[in-house]
Design a protein around this motif. Structure first.
Motif, PDB file in Angstrom:
ATOM      1  N   ILE A 175       9.123  41.695  40.499  1.00 59.14           N
ATOM      2  CA  ILE A 175       9.258  40.424  40.621  1.00 59.14           C
ATOM      3  C   ILE A 175       8.738  39.893  39.305  1.00 59.14           C
ATOM      4  N   ASN A 176       9.462  38.954  38.605  1.00 61.74           N
ATOM      5  CA  ASN A 176       8.913  38.489  37.450  1.00 61.74           C
ATOM      6  C   ASN A 176       8.760  37.004  37.761  1.00 61.74           C
ATOM      7  N   ILE A 177       7.254  36.883  37.925  1.00 62.94           N
ATOM      8  CA  ILE A 177       6.694  35.477  38.233  1.00 62.94           C
ATOM      9  C   ILE A 177       6.753  34.625  37.164  1.00 62.94           C
ATOM     10  N   GLY A 178       7.328  33.385  37.562  1.00 61.55           N
ATOM     11  CA  GLY A 178       7.215  32.077  36.514  1.00 61.55           C
ATOM     12  C   GLY A 178       6.689  31.248  37.343  1.00 61.55           C
ATOM     13  N   PHE A 179       6.140  30.108  36.757  1.00 65.66           N
ATOM     14  CA  PHE A 179       5.535  28.694  37.318  1.00 65.66           C
ATOM     15  C   PHE A 179       6.850  27.899  38.044  1.00 65.66           C
ATOM     16  N   LEU A 180       7.939  28.189  37.399  1.00 67.72           N
ATOM     17  CA  LEU A 180       9.134  27.125  38.193  1.00 67.72           C
ATOM     18  C   LEU A 180       9.796  28.073  38.819  1.00 67.72           C
ATOM     19  N   ARG A 181       9.974  29.495  38.700  1.00 64.64           N
ATOM     20  CA  ARG A 181      10.866  30.356  39.155  1.00 64.64           C
ATOM     21  C   ARG A 181      10.295  31.838  39.546  1.00 64.64           C
ATOM     22  N   ASP A 182      11.096  32.593  40.070  1.00 64.87           N
ATOM     23  CA  ASP A 182      10.970  33.973  40.245  1.00 64.87           C
ATOM     24  C   ASP A 182      12.256  34.727  40.139  1.00 64.87           C
ATOM     25  N   VAL A 183      12.087  35.849  39.457  1.00 64.71           N
ATOM     26  CA  VAL A 183      13.282  36.667  39.175  1.00 64.71           C
ATOM     27  C   VAL A 183      13.176  37.865  40.053  1.00 64.71           C
ATOM     28  N   TYR A 184      13.808  38.253  40.923  1.00 62.80           N
ATOM     29  CA  TYR A 184      13.736  39.316  41.962  1.00 62.80           C
ATOM     30  C   TYR A 184      14.750  40.391  42.087  1.00 62.80           C
ATOM     31  N   VAL A 185      14.396  41.649  41.866  1.00 60.60           N
ATOM     32  CA  VAL A 185      15.203  42.647  41.904  1.00 60.60           C
ATOM     33  C   VAL A 185      14.776  43.927  42.605  1.00 60.60           C
ATOM     34  N   VAL A 186      15.793  44.347  43.572  1.00 63.97           N
ATOM     35  CA  VAL A 186      15.601  45.385  44.213  1.00 63.97           C
ATOM     36  C   VAL A 186      16.753  46.392  43.935  1.00 63.97           C
ATOM     37  N   ILE A 187      16.230  47.819  43.854  1.00 62.88           N
ATOM     38  CA  ILE A 187      17.020  49.000  43.271  1.00 62.88           C
ATOM     39  C   ILE A 187      17.432  49.637  45.096  1.00 62.88           C
ATOM     40  N   GLY A 188      18.696  50.023  45.180  1.00 64.54           N
ATOM     41  CA  GLY A 188      19.369  50.516  46.274  1.00 64.54           C
ATOM     42  C   GLY A 188      19.525  51.974  45.946  1.00 64.54           C
ATOM     43  N   ASP A 189      20.288  52.573  46.966  1.00 64.43           N
ATOM     44  CA  ASP A 189      20.659  53.996  46.906  1.00 64.43           C
ATOM     45  C   ASP A 189      21.877  54.383  45.638  1.00 64.43           C
ATOM     46  N   PRO A 190      21.779  55.494  45.299  1.00 66.08           N
ATOM     47  CA  PRO A 190      23.050  55.978  44.297  1.00 66.08           C
ATOM     48  C   PRO A 190      24.344  55.744  45.066  1.00 66.08           C
ATOM     49  N   GLN A 191      25.319  55.538  44.501  1.00 66.26           N
ATOM     50  CA  GLN A 191      26.779  55.300  45.198  1.00 66.26           C
ATOM     51  C   GLN A 191      27.777  56.414  44.861  1.00 66.26           C
ATOM     52  N   GLU A 192      28.680  56.699  45.519  1.00 70.57           N
ATOM     53  CA  GLU A 192      29.351  57.892  45.333  1.00 70.57           C
ATOM     54  C   GLU A 192      30.318  57.890  44.269  1.00 70.57           C
ATOM     55  N   GLY A 193      30.664  56.827  43.640  1.00 74.07           N
ATOM     56  CA  GLY A 193      31.507  56.742  42.635  1.00 74.07           C
ATOM     57  C   GLY A 193      30.594  56.567  41.266  1.00 74.07           C
ATOM     58  N   GLY A 194      29.420  56.710  41.303  1.00 73.84           N
ATOM     59  CA  GLY A 194      28.468  56.361  40.325  1.00 73.84           C
ATOM     60  C   GLY A 194      27.687  55.080  40.077  1.00 73.84           C
ATOM     61  N   GLY A 195      26.814  54.973  39.678  1.00 71.28           N
ATOM     62  CA  GLY A 195      25.924  53.579  39.565  1.00 71.28           C
ATOM     63  C   GLY A 195      25.066  53.505  40.890  1.00 71.28           C
ATOM     64  N   TRP A 196      24.305  52.389  40.685  1.00 67.06           N
ATOM     65  CA  TRP A 196      23.328  52.330  41.764  1.00 67.06           C
ATOM     66  C   TRP A 196      23.270  50.777  42.394  1.00 67.06           C
ATOM     67  N   ALA A 197      23.051  50.801  43.728  1.00 61.33           N
ATOM     68  CA  ALA A 197      23.147  49.470  44.243  1.00 61.33           C
ATOM     69  C   ALA A 197      22.195  48.506  43.908  1.00 61.33           C
ATOM     70  N   MET A 198      22.237  47.537  43.275  1.00 64.44           N
ATOM     71  CA  MET A 198      21.326  46.664  43.106  1.00 64.44           C
ATOM     72  C   MET A 198      21.306  45.064  43.539  1.00 64.44           C
ATOM     73  N   ARG A 199      20.243  44.579  44.133  1.00 59.58           N
ATOM     74  CA  ARG A 199      20.580  43.159  44.558  1.00 59.58           C
ATOM     75  C   ARG A 199      19.411  42.345  43.796  1.00 59.58           C
ATOM     76  N   SER A 200      19.786  41.230  43.222  1.00 57.37           N
ATOM     77  CA  SER A 200      19.077  40.411  42.410  1.00 57.37           C
ATOM     78  C   SER A 200      18.966  39.142  42.971  1.00 57.37           C
ATOM     79  N   TYR A 201      17.648  38.253  42.782  1.00 56.60           N
ATOM     80  CA  TYR A 201      17.553  36.889  43.318  1.00 56.60           C
ATOM     81  C   TYR A 201      16.916  36.104  42.144  1.00 56.60           C
ATOM     82  N   TYR A 202      17.425  34.779  42.084  1.00 54.47           N
ATOM     83  CA  TYR A 202      16.874  33.890  41.202  1.00 54.47           C
ATOM     84  C   TYR A 202      16.316  33.000  42.097  1.00 54.47           C
ATOM     85  N   LYS A 203      14.934  32.534  42.337  1.00 57.34           N
ATOM     86  CA  LYS A 203      14.278  31.853  43.287  1.00 57.34           C
ATOM     87  C   LYS A 203      13.324  30.667  42.833  1.00 57.34           C
TER      88      LYS A 203
END
Length: 623
Positions: free
Chosen positions: A551-579
């Protein structure tokens, strides 16, 4: 009566020795103790070895009775100004509560059971609980729960004695305020933990165990305001006694929900019907006994102070009704799945949509009413006069509402209304403080402002904190954005005006876990803001994965990132939020707790204040 004070202190010190013995077992990894084997491991960091003491059902109940004994001992040590008969009855009721829970531990939840053949190592603590937020969350929460046992003890003692007056209101307020402060901090820590540890991006799930702590918080807030009326005006006596009984009742219900297994929750400690029946029996005895005594002694709680419909007393009554009904709504939503299964043989789930629609209107009305009630005089007042004083605060709040509505492009009213309520509460609290300085030049009034009693400052800070939390909740729910995608190393994507770039994914080992760690660069335009490191951990002893959000914490917002599992076709699942305004939720909670602490530090409201005044009066020589 003579032995009560000594017994209360002795009870505390004996339970403290037992708790220290259990903690020693966890710290030294004594796997001959069954509880240590089930909830610890030699490779676990020392902080989590210590917190493992209360990270389980048996140990947490020992902490519970330790805090019960501590509050009883405080009444003995610092209650010198209480009438001896009232103090003895308070200690007796508190001692009964402690005895009931010690019987529960001995017969159903003994933490000192030993293994005939100790294993070489333990099974580890639940990985979700191996977190600083969860290390301190339970002690604060239990201190709040158990603090309400003291208000219950004072209420029953007053009913037995047949005396509920201004002095009783002054005596019970410090314990109520302390319980409310601890509950506020405990709930905030639990919410913060759920936000950054579970990886789901939310701060409140309306989970049964979350609700079990929230209901006593609402009732204790109502009790705190009602006790003020008893102290100042000797009115609302019956209401205050009833709230004191119900507040502890909701704490008991929370223990039952958490430890019986009747409702499913990620926070539940145990799934044992025997324990549930025992706890239900304890709850029934204390609640039925308390309510029966309340009904039998209703004639001794006649109000002396009269007040008009337009007065601070009336506004405090409205405040209490709103808080009480809101707590009842949460209770119905929490318990309804159980009622449905027992009586209608239907499995139902009551989720956030119900609570949002049924609970939110009461909080909106409460937010609108608080500044007005704070400005009203006791006994008799004029509502238009209070509203005129609050006109600048109201104009500012409406202006913020219009600005937020315009900037968001006319979508939902949730965000603008939440910001309006936040500004209204903060500006209203500042207005209340300013008008307490009286007339005169600005410099003179500013000087008086600094000399106002701490209780006045505490009330203003706590109300402002509620406004900050309301604005934060509304901002997150109304304006957050979510992005879920598969990202290859080197790929970038946009999130609400920010650029996220996955630069690397690597594997590392921690003290008792293995971790997959991602490096995500957060930038805006050509400016790099931070490199974030979301993790996916695996605890081999518990055979359990966990998610560690970055989490990158700011006074007016958070940017929130979660890494998931590797995918069969390559790459990584990733979930991001702007709060937007996310951290205002917990900042406001800390402000509320700080406001309560300011009030608690006011000399007039400490338990011994009355005694000091009496001593000072006695020293004045007669003319």
């Amino acid at each position: 009566m003579a032995v009560g004070d000594t017994a209360a202190g002795l009870q505390f010190w004996m339970i403290a020795v037992a708790f220290a013995a259990l903690m020693h077992g966890f710290v030294t990894s004594d796997f001959s103790l069954r509880l240590v084997t089930l909830n610890s491991h030699s490779a676990k960091p020392m902080l989590y070895k210590i917190t493992g003491v209360w990270g389980n059902h048996e140990g947490s109940m020992l902490l519970w009775v330790l805090i019960v004994a501590l509050f009883g001992a405080c009444a003995a040590w610092f209650g010198g100004n209480l009438p001896p008969s009232l103090r003895a009855r308070v200690l007796a009721v508190q001692g009964m509560i402690g005895a009931a829970f010690m019987a529960f531990i001995i017969f159903t939840s003994n933490p000192f059971l030993r293994l005939a053949m100790p294993p070489l190592d333990g099974q580890d603590l639940n990985p979700l609980l191996q977190d600083p937020g969860l290390a301190f969350h339970p002690p604060f929460l239990y201190a709040g729960y158990v603090g309400l046992s003291m208000t219950f003890s004072f209420a029953i003692a007053a009913l037995i004695e047949g005396r509920v007056d201004a002095a009783w209101g002054r005596w019970v307020r410090p314990y109520t305020l302390a319980a409310w402060i601890f509950l506020t901090i405990g709930i905030a820590l639990g919410s913060w933990w759920a936000y950054y540890e579970l990886g789901w991006g939310g701060f409140w799930f309306w989970d049964p165990v979350e609700n079990a702590s929230f209901m006593p918080w609402l009732i204790s807030a109502a009790l705190l305001h009602s006790a003020i009326v008893v102290e100042k005006r000797e009115s609302l006596k019956s209401w205050t006694i009833l709230l004191a009984i119900i507040a502890f009742g909701f704490s008991m219900i929370g223990a039952f929900i958490t430890r019986s297994g009747v409702l499913t929750s990620v926070h539940a400690f145990a799934n044992d019907p025997e324990r549930g029946i025992f706890l239900l029996g304890i709850t029934a005895v204390f609640m039925m006994g308390g309510l029966t005594m309340f009904a039998a002694r209703a004639n001794v709680m006649q109000a002396r102070g009269v007040f008009s419909l337009s007065s601070r007393e009336s506004m405090l009554l409205v405040n209490n009704v709103l808080l009480g009904v809101a707590a009842f709504v949460v209770f119905v939503g929490t318990i309804w799945p159980l009622v449905s299964e027992l009586f209608f043989d239907r499995k139902l789930s009551v989720g956030a949509p119900f609570f949002d629609k049924a609970f939110t209107p009461f909080m909106i009305v409460l937010g609108l009413a608080l500044p007005i009630g704070a400005m009203m005089p006791w006994k008799r007042g004029q509502m238009p006069r209070a509203l005129r004083k609050l006109a600048p605060a109201g104009a500012l709040a409406i202006a913020v509402l219009g600005l937020a509505w315009t900037l968001q492009g006319g979508r939902s009213l949730l965000g603008p209304v939440g910001l309006m309520l936040g500004v209204w509460l903060v500006a209203g609290s500042a207005t209340d403080l300013w008008f307490r300085t009286g007339a005169g030049k600005i410099a003179q009034r500013a000087g008086r402002l600094m000399r106002l009693p701490r209780a006045d400052w505490g009330k203003a800070v706590a109300h402002a904190g509620l406004g900050v939390t309301m604005a934060g909740v509304a901002g997150v729910l109304a304006w957050q954005t979510e992005d879920i995608r598969v990202v290859d190393i080197g790929d970038s994507f946009d999130l609400s005006g920010y650029t996220m770039t996955l630069t690397d994914v690597r594997r590392e080992n921690g003290p008792n876990y293995g971790a997959t760690i991602a490096d995500v660069v957060l930038s805006k335009g050509d400016r790099q803001i931070a490199t974030m490191h979301p993790e996916k951990r695996y605890y081999p002893v518990a055979d359990m994965p966990t998610t560690e959000a970055a989490i990158n914490i700011g006074f007016l917002r958070d940017v929130y990132v979660v890494i998931g599992d590797p995918q069969e076709g390559g790459g990584w699942a990733m979930r991001s939020y702007y709060k937007p305004l996310a951290d205002w939720i917990w900042g406001g909670a800390l402000l509320m707790a700080f406001g309560g602490a300011l009030s608690l530090s006011d000399r007039r409201y400490r338990v011994a204040a009355g005694a000091r005044r009496q001593v000072a009066t006695a020293k004045v020589p007669a003319e």
